[in-house]
Scaffold this motif. Structure first.
Motif, PDB file in Angstrom:
ATOM      1  N   GLN A  62       5.997  19.033  22.748  1.00  0.00           N
ATOM      2  CA  GLN A  62       5.400  19.066  21.419  1.00  0.00           C
ATOM      3  C   GLN A  62       5.730  17.820  20.602  1.00  0.00           C
ATOM      4  OE1 GLN A  62       6.341  22.788  19.434  1.00  0.00           O
ATOM      5  NE2 GLN A  62       6.120  23.949  21.327  1.00  0.00           N
ATOM      6  N   TRP A  63       6.524  16.923  21.186  1.00  0.00           N
ATOM      7  CA  TRP A  63       6.949  15.713  20.484  1.00  0.00           C
ATOM      8  C   TRP A  63       6.399  14.473  21.179  1.00  0.00           C
ATOM      9  CZ3 TRP A  63       9.686  15.606  15.952  1.00  0.00           C
ATOM     10  CH2 TRP A  63      10.235  16.818  15.534  1.00  0.00           C
ATOM     11  N   ALA A  64       6.023  13.465  20.387  1.00  0.00           N
ATOM     12  CA  ALA A  64       5.650  12.173  20.954  1.00  0.00           C
ATOM     13  C   ALA A  64       6.833  11.596  21.712  1.00  0.00           C
ATOM     14  CB  ALA A  64       5.222  11.215  19.839  1.00  0.00           C
ATOM     15  N   SER A  65       6.567  10.976  22.841  1.00  0.00           N
ATOM     16  CA  SER A  65       7.628  10.492  23.718  1.00  0.00           C
ATOM     17  C   SER A  65       8.571   9.530  23.006  1.00  0.00           C
ATOM     18  CB  SER A  65       7.027   9.807  24.939  1.00  0.00           C
ATOM     19  OG  SER A  65       8.036   9.290  25.788  1.00  0.00           O
ATOM     20  N   ASP A  66       8.037   8.672  22.127  1.00  0.00           N
ATOM     21  CA  ASP A  66       8.883   7.664  21.487  1.00  0.00           C
ATOM     22  C   ASP A  66       9.748   8.246  20.373  1.00  0.00           C
ATOM     23  OD1 ASP A  66       6.514   7.984  19.862  1.00  0.00           O
ATOM     24  OD2 ASP A  66       7.153   6.196  18.762  1.00  0.00           O
ATOM     25  N   LEU A  67       9.604   9.536  20.096  1.00  0.00           N
ATOM     26  CA  LEU A  67      10.451  10.177  19.091  1.00  0.00           C
ATOM     27  C   LEU A  67      11.635  10.889  19.734  1.00  0.00           C
ATOM     28  CD1 LEU A  67       7.817  11.598  16.587  1.00  0.00           C
ATOM     29  CD2 LEU A  67       9.020   9.385  16.555  1.00  0.00           C
ATOM     30  N   LEU A  68      11.738  10.813  21.053  1.00  0.00           N
ATOM     31  CA  LEU A  68      12.864  11.381  21.771  1.00  0.00           C
ATOM     32  C   LEU A  68      13.830  10.262  22.134  1.00  0.00           C
ATOM     33  CD1 LEU A  68      10.904  13.767  24.168  1.00  0.00           C
ATOM     34  CD2 LEU A  68      11.894  14.303  21.936  1.00  0.00           C
ATOM     35  N   LEU A  69      15.099  10.461  21.836  1.00  0.00           N
ATOM     36  CA  LEU A  69      16.104   9.415  22.046  1.00  0.00           C
ATOM     37  C   LEU A  69      16.353   9.201  23.538  1.00  0.00           C
ATOM     38  CD1 LEU A  69      18.115   7.517  20.583  1.00  0.00           C
ATOM     39  CD2 LEU A  69      19.814   9.358  20.803  1.00  0.00           C
ATOM     40  N   ARG A  70      16.329   7.916  23.942  1.00  0.00           N
ATOM     41  CA  ARG A  70      16.564   7.559  25.346  1.00  0.00           C
ATOM     42  C   ARG A  70      17.642   6.493  25.428  1.00  0.00           C
ATOM     43  NH1 ARG A  70      12.336   9.649  28.438  1.00  0.00           N
ATOM     44  NH2 ARG A  70      10.596  10.404  27.139  1.00  0.00           N
ATOM     45  N   ASP A  71      18.392   6.528  26.523  1.00  0.00           N
ATOM     46  CA  ASP A  71      19.427   5.518  26.714  1.00  0.00           C
ATOM     47  C   ASP A  71      18.826   4.262  27.328  1.00  0.00           C
ATOM     48  OD1 ASP A  71      19.087   5.998  29.464  1.00  0.00           O
ATOM     49  OD2 ASP A  71      20.866   7.295  29.600  1.00  0.00           O
ATOM     50  N   ALA A  72      19.684   3.298  27.660  1.00  0.00           N
ATOM     51  CA  ALA A  72      19.209   2.004  28.161  1.00  0.00           C
ATOM     52  C   ALA A  72      18.449   2.132  29.479  1.00  0.00           C
ATOM     53  CB  ALA A  72      20.392   1.049  28.322  1.00  0.00           C
ATOM     54  N   LYS A  73      18.678   3.213  30.215  1.00  0.00           N
ATOM     55  CA  LYS A  73      17.982   3.439  31.482  1.00  0.00           C
ATOM     56  C   LYS A  73      16.698   4.246  31.304  1.00  0.00           C
ATOM     57  CE  LYS A  73      22.234   3.320  34.252  1.00  0.00           C
ATOM     58  NZ  LYS A  73      23.087   4.076  35.215  1.00  0.00           N
ATOM     59  N   GLY A  74      16.400   4.602  30.064  1.00  0.00           N
ATOM     60  CA  GLY A  74      15.191   5.371  29.810  1.00  0.00           C
ATOM     61  C   GLY A  74      15.365   6.869  29.940  1.00  0.00           C
ATOM     62  N   ASN A  75      16.604   7.303  30.141  1.00  0.00           N
ATOM     63  CA  ASN A  75      16.861   8.734  30.269  1.00  0.00           C
ATOM     64  C   ASN A  75      17.026   9.383  28.901  1.00  0.00           C
ATOM     65  OD1 ASN A  75      16.974   8.604  33.153  1.00  0.00           O
ATOM     66  ND2 ASN A  75      19.055   7.799  33.001  1.00  0.00           N
ATOM     67  N   LEU A  76      16.515  10.593  28.778  1.00  0.00           N
ATOM     68  CA  LEU A  76      16.683  11.318  27.537  1.00  0.00           C
ATOM     69  C   LEU A  76      18.159  11.559  27.251  1.00  0.00           C
ATOM     70  CD1 LEU A  76      13.910  14.062  27.821  1.00  0.00           C
ATOM     71  CD2 LEU A  76      13.913  12.098  26.274  1.00  0.00           C
ATOM     72  N   VAL A  77      18.548  11.422  26.007  1.00  0.00           N
ATOM     73  CA  VAL A  77      19.900  11.763  25.593  1.00  0.00           C
ATOM     74  C   VAL A  77      19.891  13.240  25.207  1.00  0.00           C
ATOM     75  CG1 VAL A  77      21.765  11.285  23.979  1.00  0.00           C
ATOM     76  CG2 VAL A  77      20.312   9.411  24.794  1.00  0.00           C
ATOM     77  N   ILE A  78      20.699  14.022  25.904  1.00  0.00           N
ATOM     78  CA  ILE A  78      20.662  15.480  25.793  1.00  0.00           C
ATOM     79  C   ILE A  78      21.958  16.003  25.187  1.00  0.00           C
ATOM     80  CG2 ILE A  78      20.406  17.642  27.084  1.00  0.00           C
ATOM     81  CD1 ILE A  78      17.911  16.008  27.264  1.00  0.00           C
ATOM     82  N   ASP A  79      21.819  16.959  24.300  1.00  0.00           N
ATOM     83  CA  ASP A  79      22.977  17.755  23.885  1.00  0.00           C
ATOM     84  C   ASP A  79      23.243  18.726  25.030  1.00  0.00           C
ATOM     85  OD1 ASP A  79      24.727  19.657  22.912  1.00  0.00           O
ATOM     86  OD2 ASP A  79      23.733  19.872  20.977  1.00  0.00           O
TER      87      ASP A  79
END
Length: 268
Positions: free
Chosen positions: A90-107
């Protein structure tokens, strides 16, 4: 939905950062139509599922998808800084935080991707979506908003900053006040001293009794603090110090409903 226990950033200088002036303690909401939760009221935390409030309860927090409790002061819970499991699409991809490798940063505790607050444009776009939820809370008849995960920057692999979190929450606070809704600070005691700048009206503090933090919230918010504990020890400590001034409740970690085997609700 389950509850989320406080994740603390251990900052040695936190006490200094919490210094506030007398004018902050007596601050009124930014919008004259905003009504704060009554202080030292009987409270129930129902973010794991709505049910008939116990007798005497005056204030209830429920998830934004639930209807408010008739005749009570209702706080609308919104996961404002992270993405609920199953809602990533439901979110635009660029609004999800990613690390330097492009992986999502997850709680990792809750399996929730963090939202990317690093630019003003991203903060504005994220706020537009969350403010739509706030509009929904207002339309249902809620009186206040509880935006969760203000402290997501502490889990961001140093990609987000406290300043970005405050800038984003200011957008939500301004919008909430425009809808005649009060807005609370959820946890994040190290930023309590910024409550006036951000525009926050009260606090919801998980486990402040357990971790001896209730006084820090009181320093910033006066008696406009709602305490949620998850252990008998935490409840006893909170009640012994603030049972006559703050709203305090103990719930089970899953914030379950009556009839569930793990259901717990205790007060002072």
């Amino acid at each position: 939905m389950v509850s989320r226990l406080t994740r603390r950033l251990l900052v040695a200088a936190a006490a200094t950062a919490l210094a506030v002036t007398a004018s902050t303690l007596t601050r009124t909401p930014a919008d004259a139509a905003v009504t704060l939760p009554p202080a030292h009221a009987k409270f129930d935390y129902q973010i794991g599922g709505a049910y008939t409030p116990p007798a005497g309860v005056q204030v209830v927090t429920r998830d934004r998808t639930a209807a408010p409790a008739t005749g009570l002061y209702n706080i609308c819970y919104v996961n404002a800084f992270q993405v609920q499991p199953g809602e990533q699409g439901q979110w635009a991809s660029d609004l999800l935080l990613r690390d330097a490798k492009g992986n999502l940063v997850i709680d990792e505790d809750w399996g929730e991707p963090l939202l990317d607050l690093r630019t003003a444009d991203q903060r504005t776009r994220i706020a537009a979506k969350v403010n739509g939820w706030i509009d929904g809370c207002a339309a249902k008849g809620y009186q206040a908003i509880e935006p969760d995960n203000y402290d997501s920057y502490t889990r961001s692999k140093n990609l987000l900053t406290a300043g970005q979190a405050k800038a984003y929450l200011t957008l939500l606070a301004t919008h909430a006040h425009g809808k005649s809704l009060a807005i609370g600070q959820k946890n994040t005691v190290e930023l309590a001293g910024a409550r006036s700048t951000v525009g926050l009206d009260f606090a919801v503090a998980e486990e402040c009794g357990q971790y001896d933090e209730c006084g820090d919230y009181v320093d910033a918010f006066g008696n406009n603090v709602i305490v949620v504990e998850y252990t008998d020890n935490g409840r006893r400590k909170a009640c012994s110090q603030y049972g006559g001034t703050l709203s305090i409740v103990q719930r089970d970690v899953d914030v379950s409903v009556p009839g569930d085997s793990g259901y717990v609700r205790k007060t002072c």
